[in-house]
Motif scaffolding. Structure first.
Motif, PDB file in Angstrom:
ATOM      1  N   PHE A   9       0.824  -1.207   0.000  1.00 21.58           N
ATOM      2  CA  PHE A   9       0.000   0.000   0.000  1.00 21.58           C
ATOM      3  C   PHE A   9       0.858   1.257   0.000  1.00 21.58           C
ATOM      4  CE2 PHE A   9      -3.647  -2.631   1.413  1.00 21.58           C
ATOM      5  CZ  PHE A   9      -4.609  -2.101   0.581  1.00 21.58           C
ATOM      6  N   LEU A  10       1.956   1.233   0.748  1.00 23.49           N
ATOM      7  CA  LEU A  10       2.826   2.411   0.807  1.00 23.49           C
ATOM      8  C   LEU A  10       3.507   2.663  -0.536  1.00 23.49           C
ATOM      9  CD1 LEU A  10       4.420   1.958   4.353  1.00 23.49           C
ATOM     10  CD2 LEU A  10       2.786   3.715   3.644  1.00 23.49           C
TER      11      LEU A  10
ATOM     12  N   GLY B 217       0.832   3.917  -2.775  1.00 21.51           N
ATOM     13  CA  GLY B 217       0.455   5.246  -2.312  1.00 21.51           C
ATOM     14  C   GLY B 217       1.483   6.302  -2.641  1.00 21.51           C
TER      15      GLY B 217
ATOM     16  N   SER C  99       0.955   7.156  -6.182  1.00 19.34           N
ATOM     17  CA  SER C  99      -0.305   7.883  -6.280  1.00 19.34           C
ATOM     18  C   SER C  99      -0.156   9.300  -5.738  1.00 19.34           C
ATOM     19  CB  SER C  99      -1.395   7.134  -5.507  1.00 19.34           C
ATOM     20  OG  SER C  99      -2.654   7.716  -5.720  1.00 19.34           O
ATOM     21  N   ALA C 100       0.647   9.482  -4.697  1.00 25.05           N
ATOM     22  CA  ALA C 100       0.846  10.813  -4.125  1.00 25.05           C
ATOM     23  C   ALA C 100       1.516  11.751  -5.121  1.00 25.05           C
ATOM     24  CB  ALA C 100       1.682  10.716  -2.851  1.00 25.05           C
TER      25      ALA C 100
ATOM     26  N   SER D 265       1.451  -4.548  -4.930  1.00 20.41           N
ATOM     27  CA  SER D 265       1.357  -3.086  -5.095  1.00 20.41           C
ATOM     28  C   SER D 265       0.666  -2.727  -6.401  1.00 20.41           C
ATOM     29  CB  SER D 265       2.745  -2.450  -5.029  1.00 20.41           C
ATOM     30  OG  SER D 265       3.522  -2.775  -6.180  1.00 20.41           O
TER      31      SER D 265
ATOM     32  N   VAL E  80      -5.874   3.018  -4.215  1.00 24.74           N
ATOM     33  CA  VAL E  80      -5.257   4.256  -3.737  1.00 24.74           C
ATOM     34  C   VAL E  80      -5.388   5.398  -4.737  1.00 24.74           C
ATOM     35  CG1 VAL E  80      -3.633   3.092  -2.203  1.00 24.74           C
ATOM     36  CG2 VAL E  80      -2.956   3.558  -4.560  1.00 24.74           C
TER      37      VAL E  80
ATOM     38  N   LEU F 183      -6.495  11.941  -0.060  1.00 26.83           N
ATOM     39  CA  LEU F 183      -5.469  10.898  -0.161  1.00 26.83           C
ATOM     40  C   LEU F 183      -4.791  10.670   1.187  1.00 26.83           C
ATOM     41  CD1 LEU F 183      -3.878   8.875  -1.852  1.00 26.83           C
ATOM     42  CD2 LEU F 183      -2.281  10.718  -2.431  1.00 26.83           C
TER      43      LEU F 183
ATOM     44  N   SER G   8      -7.088   8.693   3.521  1.00 26.53           N
ATOM     45  CA  SER G   8      -7.271   7.323   3.049  1.00 26.53           C
ATOM     46  C   SER G   8      -6.030   6.466   3.286  1.00 26.53           C
ATOM     47  CB  SER G   8      -7.613   7.332   1.555  1.00 26.53           C
ATOM     48  OG  SER G   8      -8.784   8.083   1.316  1.00 26.53           O
ATOM     49  N   MET G   9      -4.848   7.013   3.024  1.00 28.64           N
ATOM     50  CA  MET G   9      -3.624   6.234   3.207  1.00 28.64           C
ATOM     51  C   MET G   9      -3.410   5.890   4.682  1.00 28.64           C
ATOM     52  SD  MET G   9      -2.286   5.314   0.441  1.00 28.64           S
ATOM     53  CE  MET G   9      -0.896   4.567   1.299  1.00 28.64           C
TER      54      MET G   9
ATOM     55  N   TYR H 128      -5.631   2.945   5.383  1.00 27.00           N
ATOM     56  CA  TYR H 128      -5.141   1.714   4.767  1.00 27.00           C
ATOM     57  C   TYR H 128      -3.997   1.095   5.575  1.00 27.00           C
ATOM     58  CZ  TYR H 128      -7.777   2.028   0.396  1.00 27.00           C
ATOM     59  OH  TYR H 128      -8.771   2.044  -0.540  1.00 27.00           O
ATOM     60  N   VAL H 129      -3.055   1.930   5.976  1.00 24.30           N
ATOM     61  CA  VAL H 129      -1.888   1.415   6.704  1.00 24.30           C
ATOM     62  C   VAL H 129      -2.331   0.780   8.024  1.00 24.30           C
ATOM     63  CG1 VAL H 129       0.180   2.123   7.961  1.00 24.30           C
ATOM     64  CG2 VAL H 129      -0.208   2.955   5.641  1.00 24.30           C
TER      65      VAL H 129
END
Length: 495
Positions: free
Chosen positions: A68-69, A72, A75-76, A243, A250, A278, A281-282, A285-286
């Motif tokens: 996810f990181l 993310g 996505s960031a 990922s 994400v 964002l 949401s992140m 998720y973490v």
């Protein structure tokens, strides 16, 4: 105007900004928190309630949090580019409009055509997942089952299941389309309330689940790699493969930029809403990824409702009903956001003459793009009702990743061409952020370069069949553009 000149003709930033202040196609009814709720609603849903557990079981183990990181981070980078554009060009159409301003008409058409099918398919995918949770909730609360034929779509891989059509999935897409047709603010208010329920439900998962975390379940954090028939599970290869899949979870903040012309203060609120949605949401998720993989061994999270499975395994039945309600609410908000985005991209394409003008007429009473919304509602109802989720989901990620590559490149190019134009938000360290976003998106499509056993290889990435189908869809789009759009473009008549 020559043929090549037509392909690269573009709208000026100044013209778009002037148009944004003069247009009255939509009513401006959305504030910062409603825009942020659209973004959070689009991002948080299937990722938390389905993908986090499934990818832990299938590919990454407890290291799904790293997946996810990684997703993310890429996505960031794109989110920062979207934030700069949304404050600069507050016009409906999102990436399509931004590309039209910087790269020209052909690129704009490609990205608009791409996002149109991506958003529609996401609605279909999420509706199928929504149906599963609703059926589980009805069974848990009332002990009622739908007839077998109405529980899901016909699956050729399981022809004896008796399933024919997913009635609930089809019905919810029609309901969302109706809400978006009648009044956007009704849908937005309902969506804000739904997002609040979802966030409360996720907080409950984190708050209660944290007391049942057994840190032994996090060891090994990255399970040893297993390679079978050329496919790698676990290890860093599994983390990177996951990922590429959880990237589905994400993005979504781009949908709120399609509502620019319905925002009360777009140049101020759109960049804030993109980044805020964002970030929230992140963080969720973490925390959920860590809690789920700490509550039970990751191998137990492979089912269709992993969050429910984790609490069921620990006997926490009183939490399960609340989580199911939150999951239903959360997934509903995803459908709302992406159908809103798809309808407005369709509207923008038609308003610019690249699709028939008939689609660019707002409803005389409701002030909404009713025609694209209704057609999308019917289309997504048929998709969600008649196709298995796997067949619908394959095309989703590649289109958005392609859009991210173009957006990051566009914002970089615009800084070179027009460095002094006023910007409501400026992406920090752009010359690092934009190329990083492009590379992340590219690697998520083709796989991550990795050196192992004396050779380089690509780990993760999307299946080749997905790329083939994407190419076919793009080919159809080019036929429509060269057969209709290039001759009927608004810039053809009003250069």
């Amino acid at each position: 105007m020559g043929f090549i000149a037509k392909l690269i003709r573009h709208k000026s930033i100044e013209h778009l900004q002037a148009e944004a202040g003069q247009r009255g196609d939509f009513r401006r009814v959305l504030g910062l928190w409603q825009l942020t709720a659209i973004g959070v609603g689009a991002i948080v849903g299937v990722g938390i309630f389905v993908l986090a557990g499934q990818q832990a079981a299938a590919n990454a183990g407890p290291a799904v949090v790293l997946s996810f990181l990684i997703a993310g981070l890429g996505s960031a980078c794109a989110a920062l580019a979207y934030a700069e554009f949304s404050g600069l060009i507050p016009v409906t159409g999102s990436a399509y409009t931004y590309s039209y301003a910087v790269l020209g008409e052909l690129f704009a058409w490609i990205i608009g055509w791409d996002l149109l099918i991506e958003y529609a398919l996401i609605v279909g995918v999420v509706a199928i997942g929504w149906s599963g949770y609703v059926q589980a909730l009805i069974e848990q609360l009332f002990g009622v089952h739908l007839p077998v034929w109405a529980q899901g779509a016909y699956d050729p891989q399981n022809p004896d299941s008796g399933k024919v059509f997913n009635v609930i999935a089809a019905a919810v897409t029609l309901l969302i389309a109706w809400m978006l047709t009648v009044k956007t603010e009704w849908g937005a208010r309902a969506n804000t309330a739904i997002v609040a329920i979802k966030v409360i439900g996720v907080a409950l998962v984190i708050g209660v689940g944290a007391f049942y975390v057994n840190t032994a379940n996090w060891h090994p954090f990255i399970p040893a790699a297993i390679t079978s028939e050329g496919l790698t599970q676990y290890g860093w290869g599994g983390v990177l493969a996951a990922s590429s899949i959880v990237f589905f979870a994400v993005f979504g903040y781009d949908t709120l930029t399609t509502a620019a012309e319905e925002s009360t203060h777009p140049q101020r609120d759109l960049p804030r809403a993109v980044l805020l949605s964002l970030a929230v949401s992140m963080a969720l998720y973490v925390m959920v990824s860590l809690v789920l993989t700490g509550m039970v061994p990751y191998q137990q999270l492979a089912g269709p409702a992993p969050v429910d499975a984790a609490f069921k395994a620990l006997g926490l039945h009183w939490v399960r009903g609340i989580i199911s309600v939150a999951a239903v609410a959360g997934i509903t908000s995803v459908m709302f956001a992406f159908m809103l985005g798809a309808a407005r991209i369709w509207f923008a394409l038609a308003r610019d003459g690249l699709l028939p003008k008939w689609f660019a007429r707002v409803h005389p009473k409701y002030g909404t793009p009713a025609r694209p919304t209704i057609i999308l509602g019917v289309f997504t109802a048929l998709v969600a009702g008649s196709l298995p989720i796997g067949e619908v989901a394959e095309l989703v990620n590649i289109g958005t990743l392609a859009a991210f590559i173009i957006i990051c490149g566009s914002v970089l190019l615009l800084r070179v061409r027009k460095p002094d134009i006023p910007r409501g938000f400026r992406t920090p360290a752009l010359w690092l952020v934009a190329p990083a976003g492009m590379l992340f998106s590219l690697f998520l499509i083709i796989g991550w370069p990795w050196y192992s056993d004396g050779r380089f290889q690509l780990l993760g990435g999307l299946p080749w069949i997905t790329i083939e189908r994407f190419i076919l869809w793009m080919a159809l789009g080019l036929i429509i553009y060269f057969g209709f759009g290039i001759r009927h473009s608004r810039l053809e008549r009003e250069p």
